[in-house]
Design a protein around this motif. Structure first.
Motif, PDB file in Angstrom:
ATOM      1  N   VAL A  68     -37.003  35.494  19.519  1.00 26.95           N
ATOM      2  CA  VAL A  68     -37.696  34.745  20.567  1.00 26.95           C
ATOM      3  C   VAL A  68     -38.137  35.688  21.684  1.00 26.95           C
ATOM      4  N   LEU A  69     -37.277  36.613  22.077  1.00 31.04           N
ATOM      5  CA  LEU A  69     -37.643  37.564  23.131  1.00 31.04           C
ATOM      6  C   LEU A  69     -38.818  38.442  22.715  1.00 31.04           C
ATOM      7  N   ALA A  70     -38.854  38.842  21.459  1.00 31.24           N
ATOM      8  CA  ALA A  70     -39.979  39.649  20.975  1.00 31.24           C
ATOM      9  C   ALA A  70     -41.244  38.808  20.862  1.00 31.24           C
ATOM     10  N   ARG A  71     -41.092  37.563  20.484  1.00 37.65           N
ATOM     11  CA  ARG A  71     -42.250  36.680  20.326  1.00 37.65           C
ATOM     12  C   ARG A  71     -42.943  36.403  21.656  1.00 37.65           C
ATOM     13  N   VAL A  72     -42.174  36.292  22.743  1.00 39.04           N
ATOM     14  CA  VAL A  72     -42.767  36.055  24.057  1.00 39.04           C
ATOM     15  C   VAL A  72     -43.041  37.368  24.801  1.00 39.04           C
TER      16      VAL A  72
END
Length: 124
Positions: A83-87
């Motif tokens: 999730v952190l990489a996606r955002v």
């Protein structure tokens, strides 16, 4: 000898996690949020072990609830880097290092429960 191997593998997992932090050019440390899940992971096991010792009965419902919460914690630890990489808060390379660190740390937890959990009725 088992404690040395477990310690070494835990250090390797933490090095991978910190390497994910070092990969960030702007000095963000979002990768360290995974440490919360490392602390939370064994808590359901210890609570159920304590309850089963106090009750003197092997209730399967308590064990299954511990499995459920532990599984949720482990899945969350793997989902957070994605999730952190996606955002775009972290880079995908840092995400990969965090995921590799998660694999090593959780295998270490599993091995520790196996090695030190011998001799009692509740084993993972």
């Amino acid at each position: 000898a088992a404690i040395l191997v477990l310690s070494f593998s835990a250090v390797i997992g933490l090095i991978l996690l910190v390497s994910g932090c070092a990969l960030q050019a702007d000095g963000t440390y979002w990768s360290l949020l995974v440490l919360i899940f490392y602390v939370l992971c064994p808590i359901p096991f210890f609570i159920v072990k304590r309850l089963l010792d106090d009750l003197d009965a092997s209730t399967s419902a308590c064990q299954e609830l511990a499995y459920f919460f532990t599984t949720g914690i482990v899945v969350s630890a793997f989902a957070l880097p994605i999730v952190l990489a996606r955002v775009s808060l972290i880079k995908w390379g840092a995400c990969g290092l965090m995921l590799a660190g998660n694999v090593v740390i959780f295998i270490t937890f599993q091995a520790a429960f196996f090695v030190f959990g011998r001799g009692d009725d509740f084993s993972w």
